[in-house]
Enzyme design. Structure first.
Site, PDB file in Angstrom:
ATOM      1  N   CYS A 116       0.850  -1.182   0.000  1.00 25.15           N
ATOM      2  CA  CYS A 116       0.000   0.000   0.000  1.00 25.15           C
ATOM      3  C   CYS A 116       0.887   1.233   0.000  1.00 25.15           C
ATOM      4  CB  CYS A 116      -0.916   0.001   1.225  1.00 25.15           C
ATOM      5  SG  CYS A 116      -2.001   1.439   1.327  1.00 25.15           S
ATOM      6  N   HIS A 158      -8.734  -3.502  -3.182  1.00 24.21           N
ATOM      7  CA  HIS A 158      -7.858  -2.706  -2.327  1.00 24.21           C
ATOM      8  C   HIS A 158      -8.316  -1.243  -2.296  1.00 24.21           C
ATOM      9  CE1 HIS A 158      -3.673  -1.793  -0.727  1.00 24.21           C
ATOM     10  NE2 HIS A 158      -4.051  -0.585  -1.139  1.00 24.21           N
ATOM     11  N   GLU A 159      -8.617  -0.677  -3.463  1.00 26.36           N
ATOM     12  CA  GLU A 159      -8.999   0.727  -3.529  1.00 26.36           C
ATOM     13  C   GLU A 159     -10.409   0.960  -2.995  1.00 26.36           C
ATOM     14  OE1 GLU A 159      -6.643   2.675  -3.947  1.00 26.36           O
ATOM     15  OE2 GLU A 159      -5.232   1.237  -4.791  1.00 26.36           O
ATOM     16  N   HIS A 162     -10.157   1.231   0.617  1.00 32.81           N
ATOM     17  CA  HIS A 162      -9.696   2.555   1.053  1.00 32.81           C
ATOM     18  C   HIS A 162     -10.867   3.511   1.241  1.00 32.81           C
ATOM     19  CE1 HIS A 162      -5.382   2.730   1.424  1.00 32.81           C
ATOM     20  NE2 HIS A 162      -5.165   2.217   0.224  1.00 32.81           N
TER      21      HIS A 162
END
Length: 205
Positions: A116, A158-159, A162
């Site tokens: 990350c 993953h995004e 976030h």
């Protein structure tokens, strides 16, 4: 999300989406904006939003990323950009606002190292769905559906995490998280020094 676990990769050309963008400092684990669900984007098609996306694309490339969420540059909005290689060598480039993970195919998982940009200098193996579909909007407010496999699927997950205030280290066991943050402590300075040098070089170019 970095292009590789080490952060090193073959240099990619800047996409048109980064034209006119500038580097913005990347927030790191511990910053409050990274640890809460971001606000929905409600104003579309604005110059402010267009500028934000250009800066995010540029910043992502400076940091050797394949994805970058707005809260990683301190902006409390549910959006991310990506420039991610596909399984057949294709290049996925785009953005997504107000993302919602809506499906995985069969529940199969793939474990591979993941890092990350907000946890510089570290990577750890993490299981993710092998393929996913995410829905959201583009910067003009039009509906968008993205589907991905392999690294692109991992990037989308993953995004999207976030934008929900979740870092990949939050999905690790306490012991794995401890080792990952120790690795970050050991390699953070070198990772940030390289990033700063690239920011200077790319701004000059």
């Amino acid at each position: 999300m970095p292009r590789t676990a080490s952060g090193r990769s073959v240099e990619r050309s800047l996409p048109a989406e980064a034209a006119g963008g500038v580097y913005r400092e990347i927030t790191e684990i511990g910053a409050s904006v990274l640890h809460r669900r971001c606000a929905d984007v409600t104003e579309f098609g604005t110059e402010v939003l267009s500028r934000l996306l250009r800066d995010m694309f540029f910043t992502m490339h400076v940091a050797h990323g394949v994805g970058l969420a707005a809260n990683q540059i301190g902006v409390d909005l549910r959006l991310f950009v990506y420039d991610c290689p596909g399984e057949q060598g294709e290049r996925h480039i785009g953005h997504l606002l107000n993302p919602e993970l809506c499906s995985t195919s069969d529940g199969s998982l793939i474990t591979r190292k993941e890092g990350c940009l907000s946890v510089p200098g570290a990577a750890r193996e993490l299981a993710r769905s092998a393929d996913v579909t995410v829905q959201g909007q583009n910067w003009q407010g039009n509906p968008v559906t993205l589907s991905g496999t392999g690294l692109f699927a991992r990037c989308l997950q993953h995004e999207t995490d976030h934008t929900d205030g979740i870092l990949y280290v939050d999905r690790l066991t306490p012991e794995e998280r401890h080792h990952t943050l120790t690795q970050r402590d050991d390699h953070r300075a070198a990772a940030l020094a390289e990033r700063a040098e690239r920011a200077r070089s790319m701004a000059g170019g």
